[in-house]
Enzyme design. Sequence first.
Site, short mmCIF file in Angstrom:
data_model
loop_
_atom_site.label_atom_id
_atom_site.label_comp_id
_atom_site.label_asym_id
_atom_site.label_seq_id
_atom_site.Cartn_x
_atom_site.Cartn_y
_atom_site.Cartn_z
CE1 TYR B 287 47.54 34.86 -4.85
CE2 TYR B 287 48.67 34.53 -6.63
CZ TYR B 287 47.90 35.24 -6.22
OH TYR B 287 47.25 36.26 -6.60
CE1 TYR B 337 44.65 35.24 -9.15
CE2 TYR B 337 43.53 36.70 -10.59
CZ TYR B 337 44.63 36.61 -10.03
OH TYR B 337 45.79 37.33 -9.91
#
Lengths: 128, 386
Positions: B287, B337
């Site tokens: 992440y 994203y």
Amino acid sequence: MMLPEFAGFFENAAQQRLAFPYCRRCANFHWYPMPRCPQCRSRDIIWRSIEGRGELVSFSHVMHAFDKSRSDALPYVVALVKFADAPGVNLITNIDAPAMDTLQVGDSVVPVFRTDDGEQPMVEFRLA
Amino acid sequence: MLGRHIAIVGVGETRPVRRSDKGLRGLVVEAVEAALADAGLEPGDIDGVVSDGLIMPSTVPRDWVAAQFGFGRSYDGGMSYGGAATACSPIHAQLAISSGMAKTLVYYFGVDWGTRASGPYGFHDLYAGKMAFEKPYGFTGQPQYFALWARRYMHEYGLTERDLATIAVTQRESALLNPLSQATQPLTYEDYFASRMISSPLRVPDCCLLTDGACAFVMTSLERARDLAKPPVRVLGAGFGSEPISGDDVFTQPAGMMRIPGARIATGKALQQAGITLADIDFAEVYDCFTISCLLQLEDIGFCKRGEGAAFIREKGIGLGGKLPVNTHGGLLSHSYLLGVEHVIEAVRQLRGEAGRGQVAGAEIGLVGGLSNPDYGVMILGRDVR
Ligand SMILES: [Zn+2]
């Protein structure tokens, strides 16, 4: 979202004092304010004022207007400050602009209280 | 073992873009349609619907998705939120399938933070402490949170701006090999140092993109998976980890900061289920909301020790030809994203051998890590070797 447990900070700041929640059962400070002590879960929490001198844990020069209302204020410095007499508390604040280019992690800082009419008191810092 | 009898059998995604005119609900429908088609399944085959527990319920609720497709739900769930929720989502499939509550589940996630006025920053308005004690000082966005961590980390461990640049530059190289990446221009070290500072020491290339888009994937038992359209990708293990600290406090108050304890817990659980060690991982989708957060997770997952992230990246290499390819599609920094749901799609493609020019040679086992501080999710996926 102003919660009842937040009020002590602003009441003290209005009197030019820096105070943080302190648990009388385990004798620890904590931050942010909350109903139960995050160390021992006690509710026996008071506001305890401190001397005010702090140390820069970290800082950042903000060059982007995350909040459009601040676009005229760029750049500004956000900083995280810790206190020898309130271990466990890290305070988000701003540092006075003149010191901006020379800031170092570990710098000693002192509070500057700002109380604008009708606004919540603010606690900023400058180099000691 | 429980974890090892689940597989991902279909993946779907919309083309990630800065601004979409399709609306978030429309994007989710498109992603779910694509995932079903990829699996060769009909809506009637789905009996479990899973999302994250916070962002989707307030934007594209599961009942709405179920109604659009006619999914009869005998299982419905969401735990944690955002990236952690996605990465630990096979836990739902493990529980629902092993208990007989459902046979085949669809997971979906998407955001319209590219077009929505408050973007990702509005999310943090949920936290009363942030509103009262941070916002008035202009401490309002994730780049600032991670800027404080990056500055402190530089102070303690000697991290340099060039180390951060290496992450951004390497992931951009991978992104350029992926046909869906939002970033389409090369990024050199020179470009990095010439780029705009956002919140020092973080520059534009240190920060993730902003995206409108959605992804979905279908999970079922390995037994059923083997009869479906695509080669199954096995869930070898899944884990969730956290610590009892609120979203108000987690970026500023923990002693030492710069650490994500949930990552170690979640990774440990997933590895234990899988019966493997980190040495068995061929690639990782981590992440990477910021360069610094990617580096910290490499440490907290356990690929290297605390303080050694930059040396690990320099010496081992995280590019497609490196010892540990990381974010092989370009990641949140250069692909899109969508809070890490695209990382799952990419890991599945890698393990199917469908990653095209971005294919990691010999990819057998991949790890996906999702951060929603203080929560963390991990899934370990593997090629179905019989
Ligand atoms: Zn206490």
